[in-house]
Design an enzyme around this catalytic site. Sequence first.
Site, short mmCIF file in Angstrom:
data_model
loop_
_atom_site.label_atom_id
_atom_site.label_comp_id
_atom_site.label_asym_id
_atom_site.label_seq_id
_atom_site.Cartn_x
_atom_site.Cartn_y
_atom_site.Cartn_z
N ASP A 165 0.85 -1.19 0.00
CA ASP A 165 0.00 0.00 0.00
C ASP A 165 0.89 1.24 0.00
O ASP A 165 2.00 1.22 0.54
CB ASP A 165 -0.91 0.02 1.24
CG ASP A 165 -1.89 1.18 1.19
OD1 ASP A 165 -2.75 1.18 0.31
OD2 ASP A 165 -1.76 2.10 2.02
N GLU A 185 0.89 5.64 0.60
CA GLU A 185 0.22 6.89 0.94
C GLU A 185 0.81 7.95 0.03
O GLU A 185 2.02 7.92 -0.26
CB GLU A 185 0.41 7.25 2.41
CG GLU A 185 -0.17 6.24 3.40
CD GLU A 185 -1.65 5.95 3.22
OE1 GLU A 185 -2.36 6.83 2.68
OE2 GLU A 185 -2.10 4.86 3.60
N HIS A 210 -5.55 4.15 7.06
CA HIS A 210 -4.97 5.19 6.20
C HIS A 210 -3.48 5.44 6.51
O HIS A 210 -2.94 6.47 6.12
CB HIS A 210 -5.76 6.50 6.26
CG HIS A 210 -7.17 6.35 5.77
ND1 HIS A 210 -7.49 5.96 4.50
CD2 HIS A 210 -8.35 6.51 6.42
CE1 HIS A 210 -8.79 5.90 4.38
NE2 HIS A 210 -9.33 6.22 5.53
N ASP A 270 -2.72 -0.66 6.38
CA ASP A 270 -3.55 -0.99 5.21
C ASP A 270 -2.98 -2.17 4.42
O ASP A 270 -3.71 -3.00 3.91
CB ASP A 270 -3.69 0.24 4.30
CG ASP A 270 -4.62 1.29 4.90
OD1 ASP A 270 -5.18 1.03 5.98
OD2 ASP A 270 -4.76 2.38 4.30
#
Length: 937
Positions: free
Chosen positions: A23, A25, A162, A167
């Site tokens: 994942d 960000e 988040h 995640d």
Amino acid sequence: MSNEHTLKDLLPLLELDDFISFDLETTGLNPDKDKITEIAACRFINGEFTEEFTTLINPGIPIPKNITALTGITNKMVEDAPSINDALPDFMKFIGSTPLVAQNINFDYNFINKNLQGSNSPFSEIPLYDTLSLARGFIYFYNSFSLGSLCDYYGIKIENAHRASADALCTGKLFVYLLQEALSKPLTLIQRIENLFSNSEVYNSKLFTNIIKASVRLNSIDGLMSSPVEHNISDNTFEFTGSSNIAIPESPKEWFAEGGAVSVNWSGYEKRSSQTELINDTYEAFTEGQILAAEAGTGLGKSLAYLASGFLAAKQKQTALVVSTYTKNLQNQLFTGDIPKLSKAIDQNLSAVIYKGRYNYICRTRLERLLANHNHLMKPHEYENLLPLMVWEWETKSGDINECNGFQLNRQKRIWSLVRSERGYCSSKRCRKYDGCFLGKVRVKVDGADIIIINHSLFANELMRDNSCLPSDFIYVIDEAHHFATVTRDQLVTQIGSKSFDDVFNIFNKGKDNWKKNALKKFPEIFKLYNSLTTDSKIIQKEIQAFFNSYYDNKRDEINRSDYHINKLLYRNSQEEFIDTEPTPWEVLTELNRFAKDIQKFNALLQENKEDIPGSISIEFTAIDSILKEGLESFSAALDIQSELVQWSSFIQSDYQNLTTLNSAPLKVSSFINDNLLSKYPGGVFCSATLMVNDDFRYFSEKVGLDLAVINHHVKEKIYHSPFHYNDQVKLFVFKGSINVNDPLFMNEIGSQIERIFTSLKRRMLVLCTSFKQTLAIKQYLEPKLKGSDYKVFAQAPGLSRNVLVKSYLEHSHSILIGTSSFWEGVDFPGDKVEILYIVKTPFDNPFDPLIQAQIEDYKQRGDDAFLQYQVPEAAMRFRQGFGRLIRNMNDTGICIVGDTRLYKRGYGQTILGSLPVDPIPYYTVDSLLLESQKFF
């Protein structure tokens, strides 16, 4: 399931005994301008997490405040972090050639690939799996597909949502569950999916190939293991056969009298005078052709009252009872709860059906034709969207697409138009091969049903049609009637945008149409017209885009001044509104009309030569004909200068592009409802817990046309009081402080009050807000104050599932739930689930919404006070709905606190507070409120 295998045994056969979930960000959504701020990857061996790679990234650009609020990653945190160029080699080394998994992998894939430019991307060699696509396909019935919602479905605990590491770990665990879902499906279904996906580059395609290999190797055709969560497939029909020993009574009173069928057989039945009145009055309305507006207080059992009286009246009149609802919750309560209970209690034959319109049902014949011709009919990006459709179609009993939440109907209109039931195509003879037609079956049920359940949207839609599928005669109940006028108007809204005709123009895309040209070359006239349409489509598509871009440019300054993501602007004269656009919309409309005529001519020529031309060409052009017609009608409505419609434009700003639409809708629907329902079908009931304002039905009557119906029909308006003892069960406190609600410090004051009240009384609390801005402000105030305690704050945010939020809230006994519009009604928190209700502000409509603006102007033009006669009544009805969340049964107790200081300062406060069933107690300080509350509890 026989011959079931363990996941650990199957993973090597799927080549997934070792996989990595990852994942990112980022600073935003656009890989061309936004940057990565964090990377995390988790390795799973034999379905178990073993190791991780995680690092913050210095993006080289400031992190926007909204991203920091979402992820918790600040500019300071990434100051000393490596750049993406320094971090990527370690990340790629960790991955190696291991299969990769992500939630919406396309997003992460695009960001990584963007940063791998100039080097050889190993991604092209690595199998890629997308949990979002798998979830949409295999748990298509679920109501939300965000990572948090999906983890909630499988009971996966997600901490620090988040943030990339949390995640990534949750995505890996989710993938393991979704593999089990795929492995539970029969081999024939997996083969159908693999046949479709094998010729296209779709994420997860290797999974289906390997499941087939594993099934063959293990000699299993009915699935290799069970689904991890059992799901019952619902039906849209209900049948009960009575014992035939009990005669139909002359009046429903007999069922509810002492010793009567309902009073004896309905579990927990209690006789209530207000319910008895409602039973008698609804029965009179049904049998005498009257119209009843019934404000039925919470807890009196209104649905049992109208179902019993309506069923009996329908039997006696040899017709059907149509019940229209606003929420799915009520529809489910009626269909799976009240109707089955009633039928058993009265021991009578009873049939009920949930009905949707034709275009809600899939046609299996058309689906098979699409699958057989997918090379010609489908575009590369569309294949993935068929997965939920194929799994759902295999399992559905009803054929109603609304069961399949995984299929994004609003984004896949072209695909749905190719497979839905279509007038002129679907016939019992043609569909016999695939066990008949879903629509045909439900119509047979509707024709013979005693009770037909429908939602407000479809009911309004059916009333618009000349050939409605509802019976030619019926009696009706409109429950949750305070929404009926608004929903009816929403059905009459038209919309047109730059992409509205893309499904039409894309048929002529280069590369996909070579086979069509080859098929049409034998027919010179058709071939010539096809080439002409191809040329025109490209020109008109550019013209449409140019018009909307030009219009957006003209409005850019006005839009940029707004803080809102969506801006809606009312316009009163289309000639003045679009005078400076290049091209003008009328030039575009003229070209579109000419194009539509050529399409019709082309369709006619296809029909003349249908024996010699591939059927898939006709399928495509028939589908786009209706899209084109609908688009032209919407475009014309948005430009009509003589029209009495409300016309407005909408501008949606995103990182990728700005979407502009033109819209139109009628100002009022009272005449429409009167002409198409009240005058045509005498014998009906409008009911809700909130119909009156200031003890008067006038506002509601004018909205739904009862003031017009009274000329020719007997219209009765009556209140049926709740059996609750509100004065004993609830205390209402209203803030009488000096602070103005528009003061920047007001939300801090509200946050401070909520914290004191919650921590002092230690009872569950629901906070009702009027905007997401308020929910965020209260959450941001409370979380630091409650940090380190066992108190939990759950706040609604855009895109967050209401059901998931409620479930999380209910799992924690010391919790606050902060919600906006969707929490003001349609949710039940009986007992100790909510004992404190805090209403932040009066829920006025947004006065800048074009439809609200137009209503306000209409009142003013008539010389009326729009605020007192329109805005305050609307707010009062919504306020009462919100207040109703607190007391849901006879044993509930609680306090309601209102933070809106205007209610004691402004005249309209008396209207709002006067509409509630208890008198308000003013408070100046939280101390005095707490003293009174502690005495009460």
